[in-house]
Design an enzyme around this catalytic site. Structure first.
Site, PDB file in Angstrom:
ATOM      1  N   GLU A 257      -7.250   4.758  15.492  1.00 48.57           N
ATOM      2  CA  GLU A 257      -6.831   3.355  15.611  1.00 48.57           C
ATOM      3  C   GLU A 257      -6.078   3.196  16.925  1.00 48.57           C
ATOM      4  O   GLU A 257      -5.306   4.078  17.305  1.00 48.57           O
ATOM      5  CB  GLU A 257      -5.878   2.960  14.484  1.00 48.57           C
ATOM      6  CG  GLU A 257      -6.490   3.002  13.107  1.00 48.57           C
ATOM      7  CD  GLU A 257      -5.489   2.609  12.024  1.00 48.57           C
ATOM      8  OE1 GLU A 257      -4.456   2.016  12.345  1.00 48.57           O
ATOM      9  OE2 GLU A 257      -5.762   2.918  10.853  1.00 48.57           O
TER      10      GLU A 257
ATOM     11  N   TRP B 186       4.147  -5.363  13.927  1.00 42.07           N
ATOM     12  CA  TRP B 186       5.218  -4.741  13.148  1.00 42.07           C
ATOM     13  C   TRP B 186       6.447  -4.385  13.977  1.00 42.07           C
ATOM     14  O   TRP B 186       7.306  -3.651  13.529  1.00 42.07           O
ATOM     15  CB  TRP B 186       4.684  -3.499  12.412  1.00 42.07           C
ATOM     16  CG  TRP B 186       3.724  -2.645  13.210  1.00 42.07           C
ATOM     17  CD1 TRP B 186       2.367  -2.685  13.123  1.00 42.07           C
ATOM     18  CD2 TRP B 186       4.029  -1.640  14.189  1.00 42.07           C
ATOM     19  NE1 TRP B 186       1.795  -1.773  13.990  1.00 42.07           N
ATOM     20  CE2 TRP B 186       2.794  -1.111  14.653  1.00 42.07           C
ATOM     21  CE3 TRP B 186       5.210  -1.124  14.726  1.00 42.07           C
ATOM     22  CZ2 TRP B 186       2.716  -0.108  15.621  1.00 42.07           C
ATOM     23  CZ3 TRP B 186       5.131  -0.120  15.688  1.00 42.07           C
ATOM     24  CH2 TRP B 186       3.901   0.373  16.125  1.00 42.07           C
TER      25      TRP B 186
ATOM     26  N   GLU C 106      -3.103   7.318   6.862  1.00 39.88           N
ATOM     27  CA  GLU C 106      -1.793   7.770   7.362  1.00 39.88           C
ATOM     28  C   GLU C 106      -0.987   8.497   6.279  1.00 39.88           C
ATOM     29  O   GLU C 106       0.252   8.511   6.307  1.00 39.88           O
ATOM     30  CB  GLU C 106      -1.016   6.593   7.960  1.00 39.88           C
ATOM     31  CG  GLU C 106      -1.717   6.043   9.199  1.00 39.88           C
ATOM     32  CD  GLU C 106      -1.009   4.859   9.862  1.00 39.88           C
ATOM     33  OE1 GLU C 106      -0.231   4.179   9.187  1.00 39.88           O
ATOM     34  OE2 GLU C 106      -1.259   4.630  11.058  1.00 39.88           O
TER      35      GLU C 106
ATOM     36  N   ARG D 262       0.861  -1.188   0.000  1.00 41.92           N
ATOM     37  CA  ARG D 262       0.000   0.000   0.000  1.00 41.92           C
ATOM     38  C   ARG D 262       0.891   1.230   0.000  1.00 41.92           C
ATOM     39  O   ARG D 262       2.107   1.111   0.077  1.00 41.92           O
ATOM     40  CB  ARG D 262      -0.953  -0.010   1.187  1.00 41.92           C
ATOM     41  CG  ARG D 262      -0.256  -0.094   2.522  1.00 41.92           C
ATOM     42  CD  ARG D 262      -1.251  -0.094   3.665  1.00 41.92           C
ATOM     43  NE  ARG D 262      -0.570  -0.333   4.921  1.00 41.92           N
ATOM     44  CZ  ARG D 262      -1.159  -0.448   6.084  1.00 41.92           C
ATOM     45  NH1 ARG D 262      -2.466  -0.349   6.180  1.00 41.92           N
ATOM     46  NH2 ARG D 262      -0.463  -0.649   7.180  1.00 41.92           N
TER      47      ARG D 262
ATOM     48  N   GLU E  97      -1.024  -8.680   7.404  1.00 42.92           N
ATOM     49  CA  GLU E  97      -1.102  -8.404   8.851  1.00 42.92           C
ATOM     50  C   GLU E  97      -1.806  -9.526   9.609  1.00 42.92           C
ATOM     51  O   GLU E  97      -2.573  -9.289  10.540  1.00 42.92           O
ATOM     52  CB  GLU E  97      -1.814  -7.067   9.062  1.00 42.92           C
ATOM     53  CG  GLU E  97      -1.038  -5.920   8.439  1.00 42.92           C
ATOM     54  CD  GLU E  97      -1.795  -4.614   8.484  1.00 42.92           C
ATOM     55  OE1 GLU E  97      -2.865  -4.531   7.854  1.00 42.92           O
ATOM     56  OE2 GLU E  97      -1.319  -3.686   9.145  1.00 42.92           O
ATOM     57  N   GLN E  98      -1.516 -10.751   9.258  1.00 43.15           N
ATOM     58  CA  GLN E  98      -2.247 -11.889   9.840  1.00 43.15           C
ATOM     59  C   GLN E  98      -2.043 -12.039  11.343  1.00 43.15           C
ATOM     60  O   GLN E  98      -2.882 -12.585  12.032  1.00 43.15           O
ATOM     61  CB  GLN E  98      -1.830 -13.185   9.128  1.00 43.15           C
ATOM     62  CG  GLN E  98      -2.356 -13.266   7.705  1.00 43.15           C
ATOM     63  CD  GLN E  98      -1.741 -14.418   6.949  1.00 43.15           C
ATOM     64  OE1 GLN E  98      -0.530 -14.557   6.900  1.00 43.15           O
ATOM     65  NE2 GLN E  98      -2.567 -15.251   6.347  1.00 43.15           N
ATOM     66  N   TYR E  99      -0.898 -11.551  11.832  1.00 42.91           N
ATOM     67  CA  TYR E  99      -0.597 -11.724  13.259  1.00 42.91           C
ATOM     68  C   TYR E  99      -1.047 -10.546  14.137  1.00 42.91           C
ATOM     69  O   TYR E  99      -0.846 -10.552  15.334  1.00 42.91           O
ATOM     70  CB  TYR E  99       0.906 -11.924  13.451  1.00 42.91           C
ATOM     71  CG  TYR E  99       1.378 -13.344  13.265  1.00 42.91           C
ATOM     72  CD1 TYR E  99       1.574 -14.174  14.368  1.00 42.91           C
ATOM     73  CD2 TYR E  99       1.627 -13.852  11.997  1.00 42.91           C
ATOM     74  CE1 TYR E  99       2.008 -15.471  14.203  1.00 42.91           C
ATOM     75  CE2 TYR E  99       2.061 -15.147  11.817  1.00 42.91           C
ATOM     76  CZ  TYR E  99       2.255 -15.957  12.925  1.00 42.91           C
ATOM     77  OH  TYR E  99       2.687 -17.245  12.771  1.00 42.91           O
ATOM     78  N   HIS E 100      -1.576  -9.501  13.521  1.00 43.43           N
ATOM     79  CA  HIS E 100      -1.937  -8.308  14.311  1.00 43.43           C
ATOM     80  C   HIS E 100      -3.067  -8.616  15.284  1.00 43.43           C
ATOM     81  O   HIS E 100      -3.933  -9.445  15.010  1.00 43.43           O
ATOM     82  CB  HIS E 100      -2.350  -7.179  13.362  1.00 43.43           C
ATOM     83  CG  HIS E 100      -2.271  -5.821  13.981  1.00 43.43           C
ATOM     84  ND1 HIS E 100      -3.203  -5.354  14.885  1.00 43.43           N
ATOM     85  CD2 HIS E 100      -1.364  -4.836  13.851  1.00 43.43           C
ATOM     86  CE1 HIS E 100      -2.869  -4.138  15.262  1.00 43.43           C
ATOM     87  NE2 HIS E 100      -1.744  -3.791  14.655  1.00 43.43           N
TER      88      HIS E 100
END
Ligand code: GLA
Length: 700
Positions: free
Chosen positions: A338, A346, A187, A148, A386-389
């Protein structure tokens, strides 16, 4: 980031009673009818939210998610900010029916919607057909699709596509009763620029419009140095790495300008097609300094930011400072768009916040002036980067353990929201924050140890302990209402800013300058006079020489004895009435016995110059002197260690939020009975366990 790790494992029950003496609160500047744009009419004054991505899930699942959200007291959701490929699956074909259905379903579950424009994630059809819409890296490589923030902010074609999708969204949802506002982009692409020929030409044109002649530019940048003289506008480069400081500062201004134009391009069409009740905001990132945040916030209704601890645990000072920074962008309440549902993905170590810490973080935000707080994210996409967020429900769609805590917090928000309606933070002390000064010092730190945010935090910590409320504002903000204004490192003080600061002092204010102040003008050019430049006469003294320190040196004086570290300036008084508050002991020979701090009455006020980085004990003593000399009173009164006091003021009322950040139980005695809104009873003392919070309504 400075993150203190609070050990919260063993809570020892020690009750400390401190009599909180009543202090006359600062008179409210809020009238009963004052509109606070962060509080949405007809909705709870304080909202709890989650970022939701319906486009990632089958429609048959949506209602289950919304039902769970509603049960968890979530009443606002930001959606669509990455959904461009779903909203415009091919060029010019817009599909909003799914979004409409999602918004209606959210409405059914009493969840207001903030729509994000999806411009941080242009679709593949766009970037493949028009590769010029993709950013070029400083090394000349065009970025590839698949992440992105890959669009080029300076590409006219990209902006046109951004404008069109924002316009189509606004045409469809600009009058939607359940859409309360808009977030532009996400952002702001981390302020990344494209380093292509077109961007360079735009920068050169922008310089031409500003400087008019190359003579003027060459003179202000002293380009005779290293043969940098420009004979043609087209010769001017985009700086990559170290460059002429004048050029580097103008590039940063151009970056700010480019991102502002980029968002205004979208805001314009949103405004054209939407109800004025719909706000426009952008999600910023605390102390990120990619562009000048004061300028970026100008076209927005209010500021928002993304509040992540990252690794470690909540540092209430640093997080509080970041909230106050965000509140200062527009000098009004803000949203936390957020925040961290336990852990991020991250950091080097993505540890989970302790039980109770997420709730404390939420209340701290509200106390510092947030009127909404939204978790990122509701549920993780099954695939994607971002699978682990952290999330509030698991990949199976059922609650994770943290949802209970969020739900409790949401319930508490709903319980107290009416008392917080129409309330704002009012402070007697301001810290000045300047992006231009920050860049200027960071580009030529002179010592790698010079940490400006750390310095700001050390002033904040000491002054907040005494005043219990601080604003962080631009040096150009109106200062007249502050009793004390502190500028820890205002490196650039051009003439107009000096006049603004002097006016404040002349009218009775107390201005405190930190080291490296008043060295340069608006072109990042050294002033042909000593620090603090245009303020030397008012101070009645100046900096003779500055020294980056390889070891700490002793100082002694009115604030006691201690050490200075990292940076020390040798001051010299020229006016008889300039008083030396601290002087160096035996140091490097040059500094021995010389003044480190000068102060002088000027007009009806006072100007003080602190020429060194002080140790914590001296900083505390300096803060004590500053508040006493300026007549600053605390928002509440003395409290036990580790208790954070937050005050929001409204018409004929104040709301106090007390948070126990210490590892022990605490008891706070109130000056008089107040309504403890969470406990639901009138109290004269408040017991706060570890991570305990109470919200007090004090009617006046
Ligand atoms: C940022 C972004 C979100 C998400 C989070 C993860 O704040 O805005 O889309 O990536 O980080 O922490």
């Amino acid at each position: 980031m400075l993150l203190s790790r609070l050990c919260r494992i063993f809570a020892v029950a020690v009750l400390v009673v401190f009599a909180a003496q009543a202090q006359t609160p600062t008179p409210s500047t809020t009238s009963p009818t004052k509109v606070i744009p962060t509080q949405i009419p007809e909705r709870n004054a304080i909202l709890m939210g989650a970022a939701w991505y319906p486009e990632q899930w089958p429609e048959s699942r949506w209602e289950a998610d919304l039902r769970l959200m509603e049960a968890a007291h979530i009443n606002v959701s930001r959606i669509a900010e990455f959904a461009w490929s779903t909203m415009e699956p091919s060029e010019g074909r817009f599909e909003f029916d799914w979004l409409e259905r999602a918004i209606r379903l959210a409405e059914k579950h009493h969840i207001a919607i903030v729509l994000g424009t999806p411009t941080a994630a242009p679709p593949a059809w766009l970037t493949s057909k028009y590769p010029d819409t993709l950013r070029v890296e400083p090394n000349g490589q065009r970025v590839t699709h698949g992440n992105r923030a890959h669009g080029s902010v300076t590409s006219a074609r990209y902006r046109e596509f951004c404008r069109r999708i924002a316009e189509q969204m606004a045409i469809r949802f600009g009058h939607d009763p359940n859409v309360v506002g808009w977030q532009i982009d996400n952002e702001y692409g981390y302020a990344l620029m494209s380093y292509d020929d077109d961007a360079r030409r735009q920068f050169q044109d922008w310089l031409k419009a500003k400087y008019k002649t190359l003579d003027s530019l060459n003179q202000h940048w002293t380009t005779a140095y290293w043969s940098e003289t420009y004979d043609n506008w087209s010769e001017i480069p985009i700086p990559v790495g170290a460059h002429n400081p004048g050029l580097m500062l103008e590039w940063k201004r151009f970056v700010t300008y480019a991102w502002n134009e980029y968002q205004k391009n979208q805001i314009e069409v949103i405004r054209q097609h939407s109800d004025t009740r719909q706000f426009v905001t952008g999600n910023l990132m605390g102390f990120f300094d990619g562009f000048d945040h004061y300028a970026i916030n100008e076209p927005l209704t209010f500021s928002s930011w993304d509040d992540y601890v990252g690794s470690g645990h909540l540092d209430p000072d640093f997080n509080g400072l970041s909230h106050d920074l965000t509140r200062g962008f527009k000098r009004r309440n803000f949203w936390v768009m957020e925040t961290q549902p336990g852990a991020v993905n991250w950091h080097a170590v993505n540890n989970f916040l302790n039980k109770g810490e997420v709730r404390v973080m939420a209340w701290e935000a509200i106390g510092h002036g947030a009127d909404a707080l939204s978790y990122w994210q509701w549920r993780s996409a099954l695939n994607g980067q971002e699978q682990y967020h952290g999330t509030l429900v698991g990949p199976d769609g059922t609650p994770v353990p943290l949802l209970d805590e969020v739900s409790q917090t949401g319930k508490e928000f709903a319980k107290v929201q009416d008392s917080l309606r129409g309330t704002e933070v009012v402070s007697q002390v301001a810290l000045l924050n300047s992006y231009e000064s920050r860049w200027a010092i960071d580009w030529q730190k002179h010592t790698s140890k010079y940490d400006q945010v750390g310095l700001l935090k050390s002033y904040y910590h000491a002054l907040r302990a005494l005043s219990q409320s601080i604003d962080v504002v631009s040096p150009y903000a109106p200062l007249g209402d502050y009793k004390l204004v502190v500028a820890p490192d205002l490196n650039l003080i051009p003439k107009d800013l000096a006049a603004h600061l002097l006016e404040y002092v002349q009218n009775g204010g107390h201005l405190v300058l930190g080291p490296r102040s008043g060295m340069k003008d608006e072109f990042n050019t050294l002033l042909p006079q000593r620090q603090p430049g245009f303020l030397v006469d008012a101070l009645g003294g100046r900096v003779e020489q500055y020294y980056a320190l390889d070891k700490d040196f002793p100082v002694t004086g009115a604030w006691g004895s201690g050490e200075v570290t990292i940076w020390a300036e040798q001051l010299k008084a020229s006016a008889k009435d300039a008083e030396t508050l601290l002087q160096y002991g035996q140091a490097n020979g040059w500094l021995d016995g010389q003044p480190a701090v000068l102060t002088r009455g000027y007009g009806q006020g006072r100007i003080t110059y602190i020429g060194a980085v002080l140790d914590d004990k001296l900083m505390a003593a300096a803060a004590q002197w500053m508040v006493q000399k300026s007549g600053v009173t605390p928002a509440f009164g003395p409290v036990p260690d580790g208790i954070e006091v937050l005050r929001r003021t409204g018409a004929a009322k104040q709301v106090l939020i007390l948070i126990n950040h210490s590892t022990e139980n605490r008891r706070v005695a109130l000056p008089h009975a107040m309504k403890a809104l969470l406990a639901g009873v009138d109290e004269t003392t408040v017991e706060l366990p570890l991570n305990g919070v109470e919200v007090l309504l004090d009617r006046q």
